[in-house]
Design a protein around this motif. Structure first.
Motif, PDB file in Angstrom:
ATOM      1  N   GLN A 376       0.840  -1.215   0.000  1.00 47.24           N
ATOM      2  CA  GLN A 376       0.000   0.000   0.000  1.00 47.24           C
ATOM      3  C   GLN A 376       0.870   1.258   0.000  1.00 47.24           C
ATOM      4  O   GLN A 376       0.778   2.122   0.875  1.00 47.24           O
ATOM      5  CB  GLN A 376      -0.937  -0.003   1.214  1.00 47.24           C
ATOM      6  CG  GLN A 376      -1.902  -1.162   1.269  1.00 47.24           C
ATOM      7  CD  GLN A 376      -3.009  -1.070   0.212  1.00 47.24           C
ATOM      8  OE1 GLN A 376      -3.262  -0.009  -0.346  1.00 47.24           O
ATOM      9  NE2 GLN A 376      -3.626  -2.197  -0.075  1.00 47.24           N
ATOM     10  N   THR A 410       6.371  -0.069  -2.979  1.00 44.60           N
ATOM     11  CA  THR A 410       6.629   0.126  -1.554  1.00 44.60           C
ATOM     12  C   THR A 410       8.114   0.035  -1.250  1.00 44.60           C
ATOM     13  O   THR A 410       8.648   0.829  -0.455  1.00 44.60           O
ATOM     14  CB  THR A 410       5.858  -0.919  -0.715  1.00 44.60           C
ATOM     15  OG1 THR A 410       4.469  -0.824  -1.022  1.00 44.60           O
ATOM     16  CG2 THR A 410       6.082  -0.697   0.763  1.00 44.60           C
ATOM     17  N   ASP A 456      -2.745   4.702   7.364  1.00 47.27           N
ATOM     18  CA  ASP A 456      -3.828   5.293   6.578  1.00 47.27           C
ATOM     19  C   ASP A 456      -4.326   6.602   7.203  1.00 47.27           C
ATOM     20  O   ASP A 456      -5.480   6.977   7.044  1.00 47.27           O
ATOM     21  CB  ASP A 456      -4.988   4.301   6.400  1.00 47.27           C
ATOM     22  CG  ASP A 456      -5.475   3.712   7.718  1.00 47.27           C
ATOM     23  OD1 ASP A 456      -4.943   4.099   8.778  1.00 47.27           O
ATOM     24  OD2 ASP A 456      -6.387   2.866   7.688  1.00 47.27           O
ATOM     25  N   SER A 589      -5.312  -0.626   4.705  1.00 44.87           N
ATOM     26  CA  SER A 589      -4.212  -1.509   4.311  1.00 44.87           C
ATOM     27  C   SER A 589      -4.387  -2.931   4.826  1.00 44.87           C
ATOM     28  O   SER A 589      -3.949  -3.875   4.192  1.00 44.87           O
ATOM     29  CB  SER A 589      -2.877  -0.949   4.810  1.00 44.87           C
ATOM     30  OG  SER A 589      -2.843  -0.939   6.216  1.00 44.87           O
TER      31      SER A 589
END
Length: 649
Positions: A376, A410, A456, A589
């Protein structure tokens, strides 16, 4: 509190009125069809009875027509009728309980009076005389009212009941001076404060006496309250929290009904002139400073009816600016007495209430922000950018705990972030365990302050971390939580309320960002039982003292609630502030609990919480047993309340 008070506010449809009107019209139509001799015979026999009945019915019809105009019954009308209206059986049980009390302190009700409308003053006095608890005295000071009826009513009341004392001041000194004059008459061990036109329900002083029997060391007692209109209809109940050192700085949550040990009230100097309109607020803060939190008690029952929307305006209603300035001064002096460096101003969104801004210590303590992540890259980039480039706190490190990311995006992002000297990348192997991941990060942390941050999370206001740290460093404070919003601006987290859904849930989910909430609870900082770990700041020493997050029993869910309850159990306070705002994309995520294995793990975590914290989950001291724990209706009324009434124990 009688059924009559409630019945007067029940809605009455037009059915009764229209039925009587239709009957009368039918009789007239029938009469028009009869021959003249028959009409005359009927008039001579029935006419007198009809006219007499009509005269007797006219007042009733007028009353019904008037009642039709009243608003429909509210849920609070129903709640009062079902759960807060004493029956004769209740009264018998209360009197029997009073007879069994081993400690029956004299309670002095202190009342300043000035130009009170006769009917209101008489009803206020009557509500005191109706108290089921008999060991009271009413101490009234007439503040040199120009109208003679005030003194006449007080003199007559004193003649009728020797428990009523009164004095007339030679000059008008306003409410603080008049309150002190009334206080001078008091001989009771405890003093209850009452305005000259408000009402006490008949069990108010009984509830105070029960609390003092349960804990004779109490110095301050306060209750829930509501408002009452000229028809006796009750409205706008304020179901309060337990003693709340944070919320009390925003508004006076003690009055009404406020009760004080008389020696404490005298020791702090009584009511200060110059604080008129906020003199009760000032007294509550000075008394709280002069005692200990465990000697301050909240009774979760409506024991005071505050007159609103009729009669003469109160001092505070007529002098809002002066009252606001006095309140600001009272809070400012309270902070000074407690050696807290802060500024005090009217809240921008709620100008009748107060915003306290504390300073971050200098030098600013190092904060270690722990951010677990797995792939993510877009979420992590957003979170890191907000922390590194849109946060004005001067000294922090960002500990990104990578849980086996494999996405090329990532991996590249982590390599870029590693170049910032404020960033360290830690690697966590094994199954996802939120508690273990953050515990590992805390062990590596160099800061004296820990921040648990989900990947997040996105920053809204740059001073979010300064706001949270300024609270977390206060003596006695444990965890501090933020105001988290969904991307569309609705509230995602406003603190955690216990018991909802069997364990806990967030306050005010779905509320608008700038909505006031229940008595300001969406816009005012407050002590809470717990805050979410999605954005939580705590001193490292406190985190370590309680053993960190529970890796064994709570690897995923409720570990933040468990942490906060362990912090409370050690005697610290947890605080939620609405002045640190961030967006939360909520578990974007990690994903949903959508497999049998996840559901079984979640069930085990629920069982652990319910077994370990059953007492706390059954009663959240920063919510109310009179409010629902249904997830769909935060701060709605509980049907029935969870509180067991003392006369039914």
């Amino acid at each position: 509190m009688s059924n009559a008070d409630h019945d007067a506010t029940e809605p009455v449809t037009g059915e009764a009125v229209s039925r009587l009107q239709r009957t009368e019209e039918s009789i007239k139509r029938l009469g028009r069809k009869l021959p003249a001799p028959a009409k005359q015979a009927i008039r001579s026999v029935i006419g007198p009875c009809y006219r007499l009945a009509k005269r007797q019915l006219r007042p009733i019809l007028g009353s019904i027509k008037g009642r039709r105009k009243r608003p429909s019954a509210t849920l609070y009308d129903q709640w009062v009728h079902e759960f807060d209206t004493l029956t004769d059986k209740d009264r018998r049980l209360i009197r029997a309980h009073i007879n069994r009390l081993g400690y029956k302190p004299l309670i002095s009700i202190v009342m300043p009076a000035y130009e009170t409308p006769a009917g209101l003053l008489e009803r206020s006095i009557d509500s005191v005389r109706a108290q089921l608890y008999p060991n009271w005295e009413l101490c009234v000071a007439d503040d040199a009212s120009p109208s003679p009826h005030v003194s006449a009513i007080l003199a007559r009341a004193s003649e009728n009941d020797p428990r009523i004392k009164w004095t007339r001041r030679a000059t008008n000194g306003h409410i603080s001076a008049a309150s002190n004059s009334a206080l001078e008459l008091a001989t009771g061990e405890f003093v209850a404060l009452m305005d000259h036109d408000d009402l006490l329900p008949e069990h108010a002083l009984y509830e105070v006496a029960v609390s003092l029997n349960d804990n004779p060391s109490l110095d301050m007692i306060y209750s829930d309250e509501d408002q009452i209109d000229q028809e006796g209809r009750r409205m706008t109940p304020y179901f309060k929290t337990a003693w709340n050192p944070t919320l009390i700085l925003a508004h006076n949550m003690v009055s009404h009904l406020g009760v004080y040990r008389r020696t404490l009230l005298q020791r702090v100097g009584g009511f200060r002139e110059g604080f008129e309109g906020s003199q009760d607020y000032d007294v509550s803060l000075r008394c709280a400073d002069a005692t200990k939190p465990d000697r301050i008690h909240h009774i979760p029952a409506v024991l005071y009816h505050w007159r609103r929307k009729y009669g003469v305006a109160s001092f505070s209603e007529s002098n809002l600016k002066q009252c606001s300035e006095a309140a600001l001064q009272a809070v400012s002096e309270h902070l000074q007495r407690n050696n807290e460096v802060a500024t005090v101003a009217a809240d921008q969104k709620l100008p009748q209430w107060i915003r306290v801004r504390r300073a971050v210590p200098q030098p600013a303590p190092l904060v270690s922000l722990s951010v677990p992540t797995r792939d993510q890259a877009d979420l992590l980039a957003m979170c890191a950018d907000g922390s590194l480039h849109r946060t004005d706190y001067p000294t922090f490190e960002l500990l990104i705990v990578d849980h086996q990311s494999v996405s090329p995006d990532t991996i590249r992002l982590l390599a870029e972030l590693r170049r910032d000297p404020r960033v360290r990348i830690l690697r966590f192997e094994g199954p996802f365990n939120y508690s273990a991941i953050n515990n590992m990060a805390v062990k590596s942390a160099r800061g004296s302050i820990i921040g648990l941050i989900n990947n997040d999370i996105d920053v809204i206001n740059r001073d979010w971390l300064s706001e949270m740290v300024s609270i977390a460093v206060l003596p006695g404070v444990g965890a501090v939580g933020a105001k988290l919003l969904y991307p569309d601006g609705r509230l995602q987290h406003g603190g955690v309320v216990l018991g909802v859904g069997g364990v806990a849930n967030h306050f005010n989910v779905g509320l608008g960002r700038h909505d006031v909430g229940y008595f300001g609870r969406n816009l005012l900082a407050s002590d809470v039982s717990a805050v979410t770990g999605a954005c939580l700041v705590v001193r490292k020493s406190v985190f370590d003292e309680v053993g960190g997050l529970n890796e064994e029993d709570l690897p995923v869910a409720f570990n933040d609630v468990d942490l906060c309850l362990k912090i409370l159990a050690k005697g610290y306070r947890n605080v939620w502030t609405p002045h640190a705002e961030l967006y939360h994309y909520e578990s974007a995520s990690r994903g949903a609990e959508d497999t049998p294995a996840k559901a079984a793990r979640f069930r085990r975590e629920v069982d652990y919480m319910q077994q370990t914290w059953s007492a706390a989950l059954a009663h959240d001291q920063f919510y109310s047993d009179n409010l629902t724990i249904a997830m769909v209706n935060p701060f709605g009324l509980a049907f029935p309340p969870r509180r067991r009434k003392p006369w039914m124990r």
